[in-house]
Design an enzyme around this catalytic site. Structure first.
Site, PDB file in Angstrom:
ATOM      1  N   ASP A 154      57.715  48.110  39.677  1.00  0.00           N
ATOM      2  CA  ASP A 154      57.686  47.662  40.702  1.00  0.00           C
ATOM      3  C   ASP A 154      56.724  46.456  40.212  1.00  0.00           C
ATOM      4  OD1 ASP A 154      54.516  48.115  41.474  1.00  0.00           O
ATOM      5  OD2 ASP A 154      55.438  48.917  42.995  1.00  0.00           O
ATOM      6  N   SER A 155      56.861  45.368  40.329  1.00  0.00           N
ATOM      7  CA  SER A 155      55.892  44.145  39.877  1.00  0.00           C
ATOM      8  C   SER A 155      54.363  44.337  39.464  1.00  0.00           C
ATOM      9  CB  SER A 155      56.023  42.681  41.340  1.00  0.00           C
ATOM     10  OG  SER A 155      55.306  43.298  42.768  1.00  0.00           O
TER      11      SER A 155
END
Lengths: 245, 77
Positions: free
Chosen positions: B36-37
């Site tokens: 994920d980011s």
């Protein structure tokens, strides 16, 4: 009840009534504490009262360079930061129409921007450790507003929005971000009020008295504890019933 | 395979918990490796520490795949 043995806490505004009580409570639970504030005298006094596991790291949070240096100084003193309590706050009260840009900016810088920058700086270590606690001290006036405190109320409400956003981002890493919103607490900041002002305020508090700093630090201690791991993005209101939100 | 690529791969495998053979040059951290980011931010932090380099934010944004990371780090060290 709560055991913070081995945890390292940085508390800003530790020379004030609430910050001092917070540092004492975390320390009593076993944490190592770094006491930050502008006035070295009271900080040294508190540190010698606490004894072992207490460090003094002075910083004027109105000075951007000092904000930059503080997390490093705290980390050097303690070996890291597991718990950050953004408690430092100033007031520059004025009626909105008379408030200068400077009064606005000073309060936002110290009360909101420094909390952002300190939080950002300590997150790296917390992410690696997969554990961290950030507790921001806000105020009942961030929720209710208060005449003459447009700057202060904006900064305190800003902390709540900031905390919730950050809480979202780092929840999966074992890091919680919460706020404690005190009502009127007997400290040097509220000592400045005259009897007439105090009387009016007390009339609005169902508990009929001002709060004690230890009643705020108890809430902070809970949020800093391992037991509070499932609470994040929340605000604990400790205000004697003044605002039931 | 170069030493740098090995070290980068080790970090990616450990951090994202993926099989080593999935970490190929064209593998996108987000699309192929399940990052994920926030994982990408952590990976950049880990690269910075491992190699003693600074990866500015605008450069970090260009690092999308394992190959991007290796190439960037090779140029930076």
């Amino acid at each position: 009840m709560f055991d913070l043995t081995g945890k390292r806490a940085l508390v800003t505004g530790a020379s004030g009534g609430i910050g001092g009580a917070v540092a004492e409570a975390l320390h009593a639970a076993g944490a190592t504490v770094a006491l930050s504030g502008t006035r070295e005298g009271p900080l040294q006094e508190l540190a010698s009262k606490l004894g072992d596991r207490a460090h003094v790291v002075t910083a004027n949070l109105g000075d951007p360079d000092a904000v930059e240096g503080l997390p490093k100084a705290a980390s050097d003193a303690m070996g890291g930061v597991d718990i950050l309590v953004n408690n430092a706050g100033i007031t520059r009260d004025n009626l909105f129409m008379r408030m200068s840009d400077e009064e606005w900016a000073q309060v936002l810088d110290v009360n909101l921007t420094s909390a952002f920058r300190l939080s950002r700086a300590v997150l790296r270590g917390m992410m690696k450790a997969r554990w961290g606690r950030i507790v921001n001290i806000t105020s009942v006036v961030g929720q209710t507003g208060n005449p003459g405190q447009g700057n202060y109320a904006a900064a305190k409400a800003g902390l709540v929005g900031m905390s919730k956003s950050l809480a979202y981002e780092v929840a999966s890493r074992g890091i919680t971000v919460n706020c404690v919103a005190p009502g009127f607490i007997a400290t040097a900041m509220t000592d400045k009020l005259n009897d007439d002002q105090k009387g009016k305020i007390l009339g609005q508090i169902p508990a009929g008295r001002m709060g004690d700093p230890a009643e705020i630090s108890a809430a902070v201690l809970y949020l800093a504890s391992p037991e509070a791991g499932y609470m994040t993005g929340a605000t604990l209101h400790v205000n004697g019933g003044m605002a039931m939100v | 395979m170069s030493d740098i690529a090995d070290r980068v791969k080790k970090i990616v495998v450990e951090h994202l918990g993926v099989e080593e053979d999935k970490v190929v040059d064209s593998a996108s951290f987000i699309d192929d490796l399940g990052a994920d980011s926030l994982d990408t931010v952590e990976l950049v932090m880990a690269f910075e520490e491992e190699f003693g380099i600074e990866i500015p934010d605008d450069a970090a944004e260009t690092i999308q795949t394992f190959g991007d990371a290796v190439n960037f780090i090779k140029a930076a060290v």
